[in-house]
Design an enzyme around this catalytic site. Sequence first.
Site, short mmCIF file in Angstrom:
data_model
loop_
_atom_site.label_atom_id
_atom_site.label_comp_id
_atom_site.label_asym_id
_atom_site.label_seq_id
_atom_site.Cartn_x
_atom_site.Cartn_y
_atom_site.Cartn_z
N ARG A 49 -65.36 -125.00 64.44
CA ARG A 49 -65.53 -125.91 63.31
C ARG A 49 -64.18 -126.29 62.70
NH1 ARG A 49 -69.45 -123.90 58.85
NH2 ARG A 49 -68.54 -125.78 58.02
N ASP A 69 -58.30 -119.24 51.89
CA ASP A 69 -58.46 -119.52 53.32
C ASP A 69 -57.44 -118.78 54.19
OD1 ASP A 69 -60.64 -121.09 52.81
OD2 ASP A 69 -59.59 -123.01 52.99
N LYS A 121 -58.30 -130.22 58.49
CA LYS A 121 -59.75 -130.37 58.37
C LYS A 121 -60.15 -130.73 56.95
CE LYS A 121 -62.40 -126.54 57.86
NZ LYS A 121 -63.32 -126.53 56.71
N ARG A 158 -71.45 -120.49 46.04
CA ARG A 158 -70.97 -121.86 46.16
C ARG A 158 -71.94 -122.91 45.61
NH1 ARG A 158 -68.12 -122.65 51.90
NH2 ARG A 158 -66.85 -124.12 50.71
#
Length: 421
Positions: free
Chosen positions: A401, A309, A22, A122
């Site tokens: 997603r 992640d 992704k 962020r």
Amino acid sequence: MDKLRIRGGRSLEGEVRVSGAKNAALPIMCAALLTEKPLRLSNVPSLMDVRTMAKLLRQMGVAAEPPADGRMTLQAARISDPTAGYDLVKTMRASVLVLGPLLARCGQAKVSLPGGCAIGLRPVDQHVKGLQAMGATITVEHGYMHASALSADRGLRGARIVMDMVTVTGTENLMMAATLAEGTTLIENAAREPEVLDLAHCLRTMGARIEGAGSDVIRIEGVASLGGASHEVMPDRIECGTYLAATVAAGGRVRLTGTAPQTLDATLEKLAEAGAQVRVAGTAIEIESAGRPKPVSVRTAPFPGFATDMQAQFMALACIADGTAVITETIFENRFMHALEMQRLGADISIQGNSAVVRGVERLQGATVMATDLRASAGLVIAGLAAEGETLVDRIYHLDRGYEALETKLGTLGARIERLR
Ligand code: EPU
């Protein structure tokens, strides 16, 4: 809203193929904005974020259909409207990756500020700072960044940019912008993530002159125009790591194919430390694990360090480990939302600042939990696979997603998992 029902306690067995990444596919799709010629991509994962990016690009006049069989062709013959609206940007922060390419190609861009995020503040100040160094003027009005280059015909100019911190999409945005700038750009303290390297490979095939991608100094020599290219998106290292961690949590023996093991060193090392047997055979990774994992402490860091992640997935392992582990998050300031949900499954976790002390328990118990972001959801699925009884994971649109066919892939491995619509 869809939910996942997991009946835990069954080990995983079998083989699955890892999808395209992704976080490589999204910036590479934006690279299509840099040329009027077609960009042909393969190994593109079929994900909500990829469809959202295609939609965003279509709104600008780019021909971009969602991938079929992993293939996708994008062509920005003409950019009719260099604008990324709030509606799409708020659903996917990676939308900000259009800023650099639009500015380089059109000399102007209007991109919504992304707004808040579940895992941390962020900000995008580094993207802005770098583009300003290249001569762009950027103002914020009514929630939008209005960016323009030196002048319509002169575009951006090369610059030496020292990033204040390592930022993945920041590096990607500036690297793309620099490909068409006049002169040389140096990006120092650049992100070394494999996805940055994959983007550089694609840009080079399009005719860009880039050296040093994959290191912390990237040098880009601007060219007058870029051409079309064909590019195969790299394998998703986080998806791969997620299935590896799931196998350790549930026990069993799994072979993952189509992987890029060299992008997974930190994860593979930690899985071995947890007691798993890990074997790499070309592009396949085999993992075998039985019993409770050993406690493994991790500290997230930019690549080649342990990926943020993968943090939630390793917290799930720590929950059932035979001892105490400390999970430290250094990249995002609010990425422990899953800890509270894991406590609902019976985990013993205490948060101290940016560290979570996880005392492993013999067994988790199924419960209803809520996904708060993509990787938190993956951590909850892993915890659910290890838990006794039934776990319902709510709000799984986050998973859609970023994980292609998650329940099908886990089902192939023997997990009892189904989507409730
Ligand atoms: N940061 C700033 N200013 C900036 C940019 C970043 O302060 O201008 C800070 C961030 O707030 C954060 C740190 O720098 O504290 C690093 O953030 P980075 O910019 O590297 O993150 P990102 O580029 O927005 C990408 C991935 C994330 C992944 C991070 C870190 C994509 C599309 N997203 O985000 O992936 O967690 O790098 O590796 O590549 C995910 O896939 O679930 C995901 C969140």
